[in-house]
Design a protein around this motif. Structure first.
Motif, PDB file in Angstrom:
ATOM      1  N   PHE A  38       5.343 -11.852  -9.749  1.00  0.00           N
ATOM      2  CA  PHE A  38       6.468 -12.556  -9.141  1.00  0.00           C
ATOM      3  C   PHE A  38       7.349 -11.585  -8.364  1.00  0.00           C
ATOM      4  N   ILE A  39       7.651 -10.455  -8.961  1.00  0.00           N
ATOM      5  CA  ILE A  39       8.524  -9.472  -8.310  1.00  0.00           C
ATOM      6  C   ILE A  39       7.833  -8.848  -7.100  1.00  0.00           C
ATOM      7  N   GLN A  40       6.537  -8.592  -7.208  1.00  0.00           N
ATOM      8  CA  GLN A  40       5.800  -8.050  -6.066  1.00  0.00           C
ATOM      9  C   GLN A  40       5.816  -9.032  -4.902  1.00  0.00           C
ATOM     10  N   ARG A  41       5.694 -10.309  -5.176  1.00  0.00           N
ATOM     11  CA  ARG A  41       5.741 -11.314  -4.109  1.00  0.00           C
ATOM     12  C   ARG A  41       7.079 -11.277  -3.402  1.00  0.00           C
ATOM     13  N   TRP A  42       8.135 -11.039  -4.142  1.00  0.00           N
ATOM     14  CA  TRP A  42       9.476 -10.966  -3.575  1.00  0.00           C
ATOM     15  C   TRP A  42       9.573  -9.839  -2.544  1.00  0.00           C
ATOM     16  N   PHE A  43       8.884  -8.723  -2.824  1.00  0.00           N
ATOM     17  CA  PHE A  43       8.932  -7.556  -1.948  1.00  0.00           C
ATOM     18  C   PHE A  43       7.716  -7.443  -1.019  1.00  0.00           C
ATOM     19  N   ASN A  44       6.857  -8.460  -0.994  1.00  0.00           N
ATOM     20  CA  ASN A  44       5.658  -8.496  -0.147  1.00  0.00           C
ATOM     21  C   ASN A  44       4.744  -7.294  -0.403  1.00  0.00           C
ATOM     22  N   ILE A  45       4.564  -6.976  -1.685  1.00  0.00           N
ATOM     23  CA  ILE A  45       3.623  -5.936  -2.082  1.00  0.00           C
ATOM     24  C   ILE A  45       2.683  -6.527  -3.130  1.00  0.00           C
ATOM     25  N   GLY A  46       1.637  -5.811  -3.464  1.00  0.00           N
ATOM     26  CA  GLY A  46       0.704  -6.285  -4.479  1.00  0.00           C
ATOM     27  C   GLY A  46      -0.352  -5.238  -4.764  1.00  0.00           C
ATOM     28  N   ASN A  47      -1.270  -5.575  -5.640  1.00  0.00           N
ATOM     29  CA  ASN A  47      -2.337  -4.675  -6.054  1.00  0.00           C
ATOM     30  C   ASN A  47      -3.682  -5.193  -5.550  1.00  0.00           C
ATOM     31  N   ILE A  48      -4.526  -4.273  -5.121  1.00  0.00           N
ATOM     32  CA  ILE A  48      -5.885  -4.607  -4.704  1.00  0.00           C
ATOM     33  C   ILE A  48      -6.825  -3.836  -5.620  1.00  0.00           C
ATOM     34  N   ILE A  49      -7.785  -4.546  -6.192  1.00  0.00           N
ATOM     35  CA  ILE A  49      -8.731  -3.918  -7.112  1.00  0.00           C
ATOM     36  C   ILE A  49     -10.137  -4.057  -6.547  1.00  0.00           C
ATOM     37  N   ARG A  63      -8.192   0.860  -8.335  1.00  0.00           N
ATOM     38  CA  ARG A  63      -7.008   0.006  -8.294  1.00  0.00           C
ATOM     39  C   ARG A  63      -6.017   0.635  -7.321  1.00  0.00           C
ATOM     40  N   ILE A  64      -5.664  -0.114  -6.287  1.00  0.00           N
ATOM     41  CA  ILE A  64      -4.698   0.340  -5.293  1.00  0.00           C
ATOM     42  C   ILE A  64      -3.405  -0.422  -5.577  1.00  0.00           C
ATOM     43  N   ALA A  65      -2.389   0.286  -6.052  1.00  0.00           N
ATOM     44  CA  ALA A  65      -1.166  -0.355  -6.540  1.00  0.00           C
ATOM     45  C   ALA A  65      -0.076  -0.413  -5.476  1.00  0.00           C
ATOM     46  N   ASN A  66       0.693  -1.499  -5.546  1.00  0.00           N
ATOM     47  CA  ASN A  66       1.891  -1.684  -4.728  1.00  0.00           C
ATOM     48  C   ASN A  66       1.657  -1.484  -3.236  1.00  0.00           C
ATOM     49  N   VAL A  67       0.651  -2.177  -2.719  1.00  0.00           N
ATOM     50  CA  VAL A  67       0.298  -2.124  -1.307  1.00  0.00           C
ATOM     51  C   VAL A  67       1.271  -2.996  -0.512  1.00  0.00           C
ATOM     52  N   GLU A  68       1.872  -2.431   0.535  1.00  0.00           N
ATOM     53  CA  GLU A  68       2.743  -3.205   1.408  1.00  0.00           C
ATOM     54  C   GLU A  68       1.897  -4.163   2.238  1.00  0.00           C
ATOM     55  N   VAL A  70       0.335  -6.857   1.448  1.00  0.00           N
ATOM     56  CA  VAL A  70      -0.902  -6.865   0.666  1.00  0.00           C
ATOM     57  C   VAL A  70      -1.924  -7.880   1.174  1.00  0.00           C
ATOM     58  N   LYS A  71      -1.486  -9.037   1.641  1.00  0.00           N
ATOM     59  CA  LYS A  71      -2.447 -10.042   2.108  1.00  0.00           C
ATOM     60  C   LYS A  71      -3.197  -9.545   3.342  1.00  0.00           C
ATOM     61  N   GLU A  72      -2.490  -8.903   4.245  1.00  0.00           N
ATOM     62  CA  GLU A  72      -3.120  -8.348   5.441  1.00  0.00           C
ATOM     63  C   GLU A  72      -4.068  -7.202   5.064  1.00  0.00           C
ATOM     64  N   ALA A  73      -3.632  -6.317   4.181  1.00  0.00           N
ATOM     65  CA  ALA A  73      -4.473  -5.205   3.735  1.00  0.00           C
ATOM     66  C   ALA A  73      -5.711  -5.712   3.025  1.00  0.00           C
ATOM     67  N   TYR A  74      -5.554  -6.732   2.185  1.00  0.00           N
ATOM     68  CA  TYR A  74      -6.679  -7.329   1.463  1.00  0.00           C
ATOM     69  C   TYR A  74      -7.721  -7.870   2.442  1.00  0.00           C
ATOM     70  N   SER A  75      -7.279  -8.563   3.472  1.00  0.00           N
ATOM     71  CA  SER A  75      -8.196  -9.091   4.485  1.00  0.00           C
ATOM     72  C   SER A  75      -8.923  -7.974   5.208  1.00  0.00           C
ATOM     73  N   LYS A  76      -8.207  -6.911   5.566  1.00  0.00           N
ATOM     74  CA  LYS A  76      -8.840  -5.789   6.261  1.00  0.00           C
ATOM     75  C   LYS A  76      -9.868  -5.084   5.388  1.00  0.00           C
ATOM     76  N   ILE A  77      -9.535  -4.905   4.108  1.00  0.00           N
ATOM     77  CA  ILE A  77     -10.469  -4.243   3.193  1.00  0.00           C
ATOM     78  C   ILE A  77     -11.737  -5.083   3.025  1.00  0.00           C
ATOM     79  N   LYS A  78     -11.584  -6.401   2.872  1.00  0.00           N
ATOM     80  CA  LYS A  78     -12.766  -7.264   2.759  1.00  0.00           C
ATOM     81  C   LYS A  78     -13.620  -7.194   4.017  1.00  0.00           C
TER      82      LYS A  78
END
Length: 82
Positions: A38-49, A63-68, A70-78
């Protein structure tokens, strides 16, 4: 911590107090997930595993923690991993 994505592999290095390095070839990655508290969503960060097929179940991926952004980074990594 650094995460470098290449054509066939990802390299992880952590040298804060101790030195840790890990290399994972894309062909061994079986799953990519994104998680946001919830808090990560507030700051637009997240974890990618990046999960691998390691049999031990211990430390079986990266595990890549606290990625700014995160949704864009997740798409690029995939997209990179395929």
């Amino acid at each position: 911590m650094t995460y470098d994505f290449y054509k066939t592999k990802v390299l992880f290095e952590d040298s804060f107090l101790n030195l840790a390095q890990k290399e994972v070839k894309y062909k061994y990655i079986r799953e990519v997930t994104m998680r946001q508290s919830f808090i990560q969503r507030w700051f637009n960060i997240g974890n990618i595993i990046l999960f691998t097929n390691a049999e031990t179940g211990i430390d079986n991926g990266i595990r890549i923690a606290n990625v700014e952004n995160v949704k864009e980074a997740y798409s690029k990594i995939k997209e990179i991993i395929g």
